[in-house]
Design an enzyme around this catalytic site. Structure first.
Site, PDB file in Angstrom:
ATOM      1  CD  GLU A   1     -35.358  19.104  -2.193  1.00 58.70           C
ATOM      2  OE1 GLU A   1     -36.171  18.815  -2.519  1.00 58.70           O
ATOM      3  OE2 GLU A   1     -34.467  19.601  -3.238  1.00 58.70           O
TER       4      GLU A   1
ATOM      5  CD  GLU B   1     -34.191  14.855  -4.001  1.00 57.78           C
ATOM      6  OE1 GLU B   1     -35.303  13.896  -3.969  1.00 57.78           O
ATOM      7  OE2 GLU B   1     -34.260  15.151  -2.476  1.00 57.78           O
TER       8      GLU B   1
END
Ligand code: BG6
Length: 459
Positions: free
Chosen positions: A363, A162
């Site tokens: 995720e 991320e």
């Protein structure tokens, strides 16, 4: 039409090093920016002990084998391999992850390794962190070390977790705000580091496959007003597509480039960047998905306070182009995160349509307060509900033609939430500790464990 998941679907579960391992200074480990991060709230657990996965990994992996997962996504702590970010290798750190990999393979669980998950070595941060081009070189050397050490057993790799969230919510993740100009030079460095990782993985790992791992939240316009649609266009580009267009197409997204231009941001390229951008490409896209975001056109700058809209925050951190908007069609969880299962299907379709690469979800999950009952059970039906709705949309996406190859939710075991401590839990396995009391971190299977086990078995 067959309404089950493909037989070879990669069911998994995910964690990161700093949120689980603890042992923050054991066996020669150096400090990372997560160990030193200034905290607003000292009542929440830090990462010094976490859930002590470093010492419990055999027990944890045995439980995950019982869960039935086919892949395990975890990250390596850069500071266990290079305590100061570069230089001499810490053999004990290298050996630790070698043992973890062997333990997984013993149960036929395939490792999916994230090279770096928010935990830049503090020694590199002291030299300017991702603003300093030298960090790209250090990352390349670190990645090469891992590919050489584990490439005989690990074929699947993820780059930097991320980067978009690291930059957009810098204060929450990194404990400090990064000035806008510097932030986008960091963007370029992070993206180039990723390019080196693609390149080195393909050269050094036999049959190696590697992908980027951004957090993708599709951005909706608040209304059909053209101005709101413009706001959504810009935020989609700045938050999502800039990162994946760089990774998958080797180019700066055009709307993002306009955003940089309007903010007078110049990016410095190093010699060779323009070529490597184009030639080093990923094999798949890994995506973390929790929510979608809705934005409207900002009316006046008076709507914004410290760069965050008064009305609603989500991840809206940059002034002028978009303003967060509460989407009344969607519910929120107890921690104020919007829940949008259909948004997952739309996100998968959009992503696949843009990049035409296999996608794996690395995720997705529900952060919630769980309670251990007197008879040692955890009845987390709210998590089952969330996961059931999202996996249903994964299946719908597959049947709509998306090449979704796997689902690895967050998280395998309870871990320390990035900024909300252990009271916000995600795991299939409960770890008995609180923010204030480390206890003995005993493990218990939650109701969601049995639910996920059955889903994996039956598809
Ligand atoms: C993702 C991160 O953005 O969100 C994880 O990759 C993080 O590290 C997860 O734990 C959930 O966020 P939080 O703030 O609840 O920990």
């Amino acid at each position: 039409m067959n309404k089950t998941f493909p037989k070879d679907f990669l069911w998994g579960a995910s964690i990161s090093a700093h949120q689980t391992e603890g042992a923050y200074a054991t066996d020669g480990k150096g400090l990372s920016v997560q160990d030193t991060r200034p905290r607003d709230n000292h009542e929440i657990a830090d990462f010094t002990v976490a859930v002590d996965h470093y010492h419990h990994y055999k027990e944890d992996i045995a439980l995950l084998a019982e869960l039935g997962i086919k892949i395990f996504r975890f990250s390596i702590a850069w500071t266990r391999i290079f305590p100061h970010g570069r230089g001499e290798i810490n053999q004990k750190g290298l050996d630790h992850y070698s043992d973890v990999i062997d333990e997984l393979l013993k149960y036929h669980i395939q490792p999916y390794i994230t090279l770096s998950h928010f935990d830049l070595p503090q020694a590199l941060e002291d030299e300017g962190g991702w603003s300093n081009r030298a960090t790209v070189t250090a990352f390349k050397e670190y990645a090469e070390t891992l590919f050489k050490a584990y490439g005989d057993r690990v074929t699947h790799w993820l780059t930097i977790n991320e980067p978009n969230i690291m930059l957009l919510v810098d204060r929450k993740i990194l404990g400090k705000e990064i000035p806008l100009n510097e932030k986008y030079q960091q963007f370029h460095h992070l993206m180039m580091a990723e390019k080196y990782a693609f390149d080195r993985c393909h050269t050094l790992v036999p049959g190696g496959q590697i992908g980027p791992v951004p957090n993708i939240s599709l951005v909706y316009p608040a209304t059909s007003k053209p101005e709101d649609n413009q706001a959504a266009l810009y935020f989609n580009s700045v938050r999502n597509w800039a990162y994946l267009d760089f990774a998958c197409f080797g180019r700066y997204n055009a709307v993002f480039s306009d955003y940089l231009c309007q903010n007078n941001i110049d990016i410095t390229f190093a010699p060779g960047d323009a070529d490597l951008m184009k030639t080093a490409l990923p094999d798949f896209v890994a995506m973390n998905f929790y929510t979608t975001v809705t934005v409207e056109q900002p009316t006046t700058t008076g709507d914004m306070k410290n760069g965050i809209s008064d009305q609603q925050s989500e991840d809206i951190m940059e002034r002028g182009f978009y303003k967060g908007f509460t989407n009344t069609y969607l519910k929120k969880n107890a921690f104020n995160w919007t829940i949008d299962p259909l948004g997952l299907k739309t996100t998968l379709q959009t992503l696949y349509d843009r990049y035409h690469l296999p996608i794996i979800i690395t995720e997705n999950g529900l952060g919630a307060e769980d309670h251990l009952t007197d008879d040692e059970k955890i009845h987390d039906e709210y998590r089952i509900d969330y996961l059931a709705q999202h996996t249903e949309q994964c299946l719908a996406a597959i049947h709509a033609g998306v090449e979704l190859i796997g689902y690895s939710p967050w998280s395998a075991i309870d871990l320390i939430s990035v900024h909300e401590g252990i009271k916000k839990r995600y795991g299939f396995i409960y770890v008995d500790r609180t923010d204030a009391d480390e206890k003995a971190q005993k493990r218990y299977k939650k109701d969601s464990f049995y639910w996920y086990q059955k889903l994996i078995e039956e598809g």
